[in-house]
Design a protein around this motif. Structure first.
Motif, PDB file in Angstrom:
ATOM      1  N   SER A 274       0.832  -1.214   0.000  1.00  0.00           N
ATOM      2  CA  SER A 274       0.000   0.000   0.000  1.00  0.00           C
ATOM      3  C   SER A 274       0.863   1.259   0.000  1.00  0.00           C
ATOM      4  CB  SER A 274      -0.926   0.000   1.220  1.00  0.00           C
ATOM      5  OG  SER A 274      -1.782  -1.129   1.207  1.00  0.00           O
ATOM      6  N   ALA A 275       1.976   1.219   0.739  1.00  0.00           N
ATOM      7  CA  ALA A 275       2.841   2.405   0.843  1.00  0.00           C
ATOM      8  C   ALA A 275       3.580   2.685  -0.458  1.00  0.00           C
ATOM      9  CB  ALA A 275       3.847   2.209   1.975  1.00  0.00           C
TER      10      ALA A 275
ATOM     11  N   ASN B 200       2.640   2.822  -3.459  1.00  0.00           N
ATOM     12  CA  ASN B 200       1.960   3.729  -4.382  1.00  0.00           C
ATOM     13  C   ASN B 200       2.444   5.166  -4.185  1.00  0.00           C
ATOM     14  OD1 ASN B 200       0.377   1.684  -5.517  1.00  0.00           O
ATOM     15  ND2 ASN B 200      -1.154   1.846  -3.896  1.00  0.00           N
ATOM     16  N   ASP B 201       2.638   5.570  -2.925  1.00  0.00           N
ATOM     17  CA  ASP B 201       3.138   6.919  -2.635  1.00  0.00           C
ATOM     18  C   ASP B 201       4.653   6.994  -2.778  1.00  0.00           C
ATOM     19  OD1 ASP B 201       0.650   8.038  -2.096  1.00  0.00           O
ATOM     20  OD2 ASP B 201       0.686   7.378  -0.016  1.00  0.00           O
ATOM     21  N   VAL B 202       5.364   5.941  -2.399  1.00  0.00           N
ATOM     22  CA  VAL B 202       6.830   5.960  -2.479  1.00  0.00           C
ATOM     23  C   VAL B 202       7.280   6.116  -3.921  1.00  0.00           C
ATOM     24  CG1 VAL B 202       8.931   4.618  -2.048  1.00  0.00           C
ATOM     25  CG2 VAL B 202       7.080   4.601  -0.374  1.00  0.00           C
ATOM     26  N   GLN B 203       6.594   5.457  -4.869  1.00  0.00           N
ATOM     27  CA  GLN B 203       6.971   5.567  -6.276  1.00  0.00           C
ATOM     28  C   GLN B 203       6.728   6.965  -6.818  1.00  0.00           C
ATOM     29  OE1 GLN B 203       4.862   2.450  -8.297  1.00  0.00           O
ATOM     30  NE2 GLN B 203       6.330   0.874  -7.718  1.00  0.00           N
ATOM     31  N   ARG B 204       5.918   7.763  -6.131  1.00  0.00           N
ATOM     32  CA  ARG B 204       5.708   9.168  -6.530  1.00  0.00           C
ATOM     33  C   ARG B 204       6.707  10.100  -5.848  1.00  0.00           C
ATOM     34  NH1 ARG B 204       0.243   7.445  -5.515  1.00  0.00           N
ATOM     35  NH2 ARG B 204      -0.900   7.164  -7.479  1.00  0.00           N
TER      36      ARG B 204
ATOM     37  N   ARG C 174       7.468  10.139  -2.486  1.00  0.00           N
ATOM     38  CA  ARG C 174       7.159  10.485  -1.097  1.00  0.00           C
ATOM     39  C   ARG C 174       7.768   9.471  -0.134  1.00  0.00           C
ATOM     40  NH1 ARG C 174       0.760  11.056  -2.433  1.00  0.00           N
ATOM     41  NH2 ARG C 174       0.881  12.841  -3.884  1.00  0.00           N
ATOM     42  N   THR C 175       7.970   9.926   1.099  1.00  0.00           N
ATOM     43  CA  THR C 175       8.411   9.046   2.174  1.00  0.00           C
ATOM     44  C   THR C 175       7.198   8.665   3.014  1.00  0.00           C
ATOM     45  OG1 THR C 175      10.643   9.991   2.251  1.00  0.00           O
ATOM     46  CG2 THR C 175       9.860   8.866   4.224  1.00  0.00           C
ATOM     47  N   VAL C 176       7.055   7.373   3.273  1.00  0.00           N
ATOM     48  CA  VAL C 176       5.880   6.867   3.989  1.00  0.00           C
ATOM     49  C   VAL C 176       6.345   6.156   5.262  1.00  0.00           C
ATOM     50  CG1 VAL C 176       3.871   5.344   3.861  1.00  0.00           C
ATOM     51  CG2 VAL C 176       4.624   6.594   1.822  1.00  0.00           C
TER      52      VAL C 176
END
Length: 600
Positions: A314-315, A317-321, A323-325
């Motif tokens: 789930s994380a 999706n944001d990491v590939q953009r 972002r740090t999750v």
């Protein structure tokens, strides 16, 4: 004999003493573009149209010009031949006299060779030489030819690396030792001795030299032996690798420092590729749940428990953009539950996604402390509730006791008044006033609880404050200045005007009381406005009943009083809490109840 002449590769043309063609072989036919039958009997100048390639002047008598007469020896000349179709060929030609012992010269033979292929080969050779010279002259690598200890040739890059000019380096008296220290001289002398004795030497080596300015330069050299002997000739290609070696040194130092940093960290680090496979790990403090051989090179969802793999999935999706999750998870280890915090950060190479890094921290102790702190806070809240309830009960008991004592006392006096209706009416009036005060006290307690029966209607806070300006002024001490800063175009609120006016009045009265208790002069400002409140802002408010983020109307009352300490500010909304001699300490508690009832 004629058959031999026919197969000759050179064009052969014979003519008699009158310069008339008597024979022409096949090569001559191909060269001139004229068949033998057409040429025989014609003057040789019509068959061989020769021109000086420099001046362009025609050759009047080819036999004479080519030295075929008795007065001159035959010689080869470079000429331009014009063929019958008008095209031109570059040729080399010579002529010889044909003689017999009796009558002398009988004629001449002119031999002509097509130089087109040779000239093309020479041109190609010149172009090739120019190409290689251009490459050598513009190479970033230093290129040289060394004969013994003497440089025969060096290119501009060699001069740039060493700092010496071509003239300096190729001078016979130039000493190559100026480049070298003692260790370098010994190394090069050993190579010179081995080459002069035809012993094999490595074709590649590294060396540190000093250029003309004295700056050290690291070089790599590749050599090719061109000629053996006492003074062997060698072709060398020299590359300045100072920058590369410097970067490699810095890289080694950086890697050493990184290893030191990693070894001193208490956190565990995992590096994953773009497909989610484990590439690297460092875990100096946290014990792994499995040996590295069980997970290195495999995908995270193949080895991790599914709940944790799902969190990572789930994380990502944001990491590939970019972002740090962060998230937290628990594992059962060593017979107990351990808690960990995971921080996933993207890794990009040349701007492209190439995987991610997971930083894992053991937060088991922190979680235990949080549980302990929450228990303590709950105990404190319970204690504060009990204290507030005690204060509330005590305050109510005190106030109602005063009111009831007044009612009872007046009731007894009214009973003793007998037939005196006027006196009895006075006592009954005081009983009614006490009852009304008791009802008002109950109403304020209902407002504090947020359960007052409000008659809601759309309101503008600025209009509400403006309508009660005179009422506010008469409820503050003399000498205190009341100012208004009321915004226009406020979003309307749904509320009870009586309750909201009571809240404003309580705030202004409380501010006036604080100033009156201090210096006696000062100012109060009532300000209205609006603002967007997000979830984070609402979470930090005193009242947080799962309010919805959005635009809220605001009312602010500020004064120039002495203020309050932290202990006092923590209890200002407690009912019957009072720091002044006058008042019952329920004003701000009522404000809180009204705000809560209006979902503010």
């Amino acid at each position: 004999m004629e058959a031999c002449l026919e197969v000759s590769g050179d064009a052969l043309i014979s003519c008699d003493q009158d310069r008339l063609v008597t024979f022409m072989n096949r090569a001559a036919e191909q060269l001139t573009g004229l068949r033998s039958a057409q040429a025989v009997g014609r003057p040789v100048t019509e068959v061989l149209k020769l021109f000086d390639p420099r001046s362009g002047e025609p050759v009047a008598d080819p036999v004479e010009a080519l030295g075929g007469t008795a007065r001159r020896k035959p010689r080869e000349s470079r000429l331009r031949l014009q063929r019958m179709d008008g095209s031109a060929r570059y040729v080399s030609a010579t002529s010889s006299a044909v003689r017999d012992s009796a009558s002398g010269a009988k004629g001449w033979v002119v031999a002509v060779r097509d130089e087109a292929h040779r000239l093309a080969a020479e041109e190609a050779l010149r172009n090739s030489e120019q190409l290689y010279r251009t490459i050598v002259e513009n190479s970033f690598d230093g290129i040289y030819i060394l004969q013994g200890r003497h440089y025969l040739y060096v290119n501009p890059a060699f001069c740039s690396i060493t700092g010496y000019s071509f003239a300096e380096v190729t001078r016979r008296t130039f000493d190559y030792n100026v480049f070298l220290d003692d260790e370098g001289r010994a190394f090069m002398e050993e190579r010179f001795a081995a080459r002069s004795e035809n012993r094999p030497v490595p074709s590649q080596y590294g060396l540190r030299i000093r250029n003309k300015s004295g700056r050290p330069v690291d070089i790599e050299v590749s050599t090719i032996s061109l000629e053996a002997g006492p003074e062997p000739r060698v072709l060398g290609i020299m590359r300045d690798v100072s920058a590369r070696l410097s970067v490699e040194r810095e890289l080694r130092e950086s890697e050493s420092m990184m290893r030191s940093v990693l070894s001193s960290m208490t956190d565990t680090i995992f590096r994953f590729d773009a497909e989610g496979r484990f590439l690297f790990y460092n875990s100096p403090r946290i014990e792994l749940i499995m040996p590295p051989s069980a997970f290195m090179g495999r995908r995270y969802d193949e080895v991790l428990p599914q709940p944790i793999a799902g969190m990572i999935r789930s994380a990502l999706n944001d990491v590939q953009r970019g972002r740090t999750v962060e998230f937290e998870y628990s594992l059962e280890m060593h017979g107990g539950i351990m808690w960990f915090s995971a921080r996933l950060s993207p890794v990009t190479l040349s701007g492209a996604w190439s995987g991610f890094i997971a930083l894992i921290r053991d937060i088991t102790e922190r979680k235990a402390q949080e549980v302990s702190r929450e228990r303590l806070e709950e105990q404190i809240r319970r204690s504060q509730k009990l204290e507030s309830l005690g204060l509330l009960a005590g305050g109510m008991a005190h106030d109602f006791n005063d009111l009831l004592m007044g009612i009872l006392g007046n009731a007894e006096l009214a009973a003793d008044a007998g037939e005196d209706r006027s006196l009895c009416s006075t006592y009954l009036g005081q009983i009614e006033a006490s009852a009304r005060r008791a009802a008002d006290l109950c109403r304020q307690l209902m407002a504090y609880s947020g359960r007052s029966r409000a008659a809601s209607e759309p309101l503008d806070l600025s209009d509400l404050v403006r309508s009660m300006a005179e009422l506010l002024r008469v409820n503050i001490p003399e000498g205190v200045i009341l100012r208004f800063d009321l915004a226009t175009g406020l979003p309307q609120v749904l509320g009870d005007p009586v309750d909201l006016q009571q809240a404003v009045l309580n705030l202004v009265s409380n501010a006036g009381g604080e100033i009156g208790a201090g210096a006696g002069t000062g100012s109060i400002v009532v300000r209205t406005g609006s603002m967007y409140c997000d979830r984070e802002y609402l979470r930090g408010c005193y009242v947080d009943d799962s309010l919805t983020p959005g635009i809220y109307a605001t009312l602010e009352v500020s004064d120039t009083g002495p203020g309050m300490d932290e202990r006092t500010s923590s209890r200002i909304f407690d009912p019957f809490f009072n720091t002044r001699l006058q008042g019952r300490g329920i004003g701000l508690a009522v404000v809180l109840g009204i705000v809560r009832a209006h979902h503010g």
